[in-house]
Design a protein around this motif. Sequence first.
Motif, short mmCIF file in Angstrom:
data_model
loop_
_atom_site.label_atom_id
_atom_site.label_comp_id
_atom_site.label_asym_id
_atom_site.label_seq_id
_atom_site.Cartn_x
_atom_site.Cartn_y
_atom_site.Cartn_z
N PHE A 150 -0.33 3.06 -38.15
CA PHE A 150 -1.66 3.41 -38.66
C PHE A 150 -2.55 3.97 -37.56
CE2 PHE A 150 -1.00 -0.17 -41.95
CZ PHE A 150 -0.23 0.70 -42.73
N ALA A 151 -2.40 3.46 -36.35
CA ALA A 151 -3.18 4.00 -35.23
C ALA A 151 -2.80 5.44 -34.95
CB ALA A 151 -2.95 3.13 -33.98
N PHE A 152 -1.52 5.75 -34.99
CA PHE A 152 -1.08 7.13 -34.77
C PHE A 152 -1.63 8.06 -35.85
CE2 PHE A 152 2.15 10.46 -35.40
CZ PHE A 152 2.09 11.07 -34.15
N ILE A 153 -1.63 7.59 -37.10
CA ILE A 153 -2.15 8.41 -38.19
C ILE A 153 -3.65 8.63 -38.03
CG2 ILE A 153 -2.53 8.47 -40.69
CD1 ILE A 153 0.08 6.93 -41.02
N SER A 154 -4.39 7.59 -37.62
CA SER A 154 -5.84 7.75 -37.42
C SER A 154 -6.14 8.72 -36.29
CB SER A 154 -6.47 6.39 -37.14
OG SER A 154 -5.98 5.84 -35.93
N ILE A 155 -5.26 8.77 -35.28
CA ILE A 155 -5.45 9.75 -34.21
C ILE A 155 -5.25 11.17 -34.74
CG2 ILE A 155 -4.51 10.59 -32.02
CD1 ILE A 155 -3.91 7.71 -31.28
N LEU A 156 -4.23 11.33 -35.57
CA LEU A 156 -3.99 12.65 -36.15
C LEU A 156 -5.14 13.09 -37.06
CD1 LEU A 156 -0.19 12.42 -37.05
CD2 LEU A 156 -1.24 13.48 -35.04
#
Length: 228
Positions: A150-156
Amino acid sequence: MPLRKSDRAGLVNNAAPIAGNDLEGAGQMAGAQNVAAPQSIFRQSSHPTALFFHLAFRSAALLTYLLCWLFTSNFVLPFVIIVLLLAFDFWTVKNVTGRLLVGLRWWNQIREDGSNEWVYESRENRLVNATDSRMFWMGLYVTPALWCVFAFISILKLSPGWFLVTFIGIVMSSANVVGYTRCEKDAKAKVTSYLAGNSAVQGFVGNMISNRLGGFFGGGATTAAPVR
């Protein structure tokens, strides 16, 4: 003697309800098994209440993160709810479910000189339920992995607010991962040293008994030689 048509009709009519009842009973048994299947994990658990709360708070935090946009467009309310659920989960796993499900406990204390000390505790004669152990470690390791996704998706998506939420989830769930992983290693090291100590004692006692027996029989042989 051949059966009459009325007799044959009577046999068919009497046999039909029996077959129907058998099929209906089989269907009810299959349905009961399907209904009981989701509850098998908690039925196999030695501490079903602890297992439920071990999974409940972290699952609720993840579901709130995924589905909060369906109920509100406000960021503050979901943020507060998720952080509270993560705090409840951290405390519950650290102080309750780890001790009950796998017989482990850890904590961090500050010494007089200001340094941190990790303390690990394991239950003596630790007999762990296989279902409890599997679900405990699975929930412990899967949760921070999902928060990382989820953190990676929020960065994207360039969402700093939701990235902060996922970062808090990673930190609070990973703390228990580190603590219990070290605690498990410490418990295994204690068992290994205990077994090694017992082996050394048994070897010492065995050698001493062998030497005494060897001396006894060896002495008997030397005294018997001059007689011949």
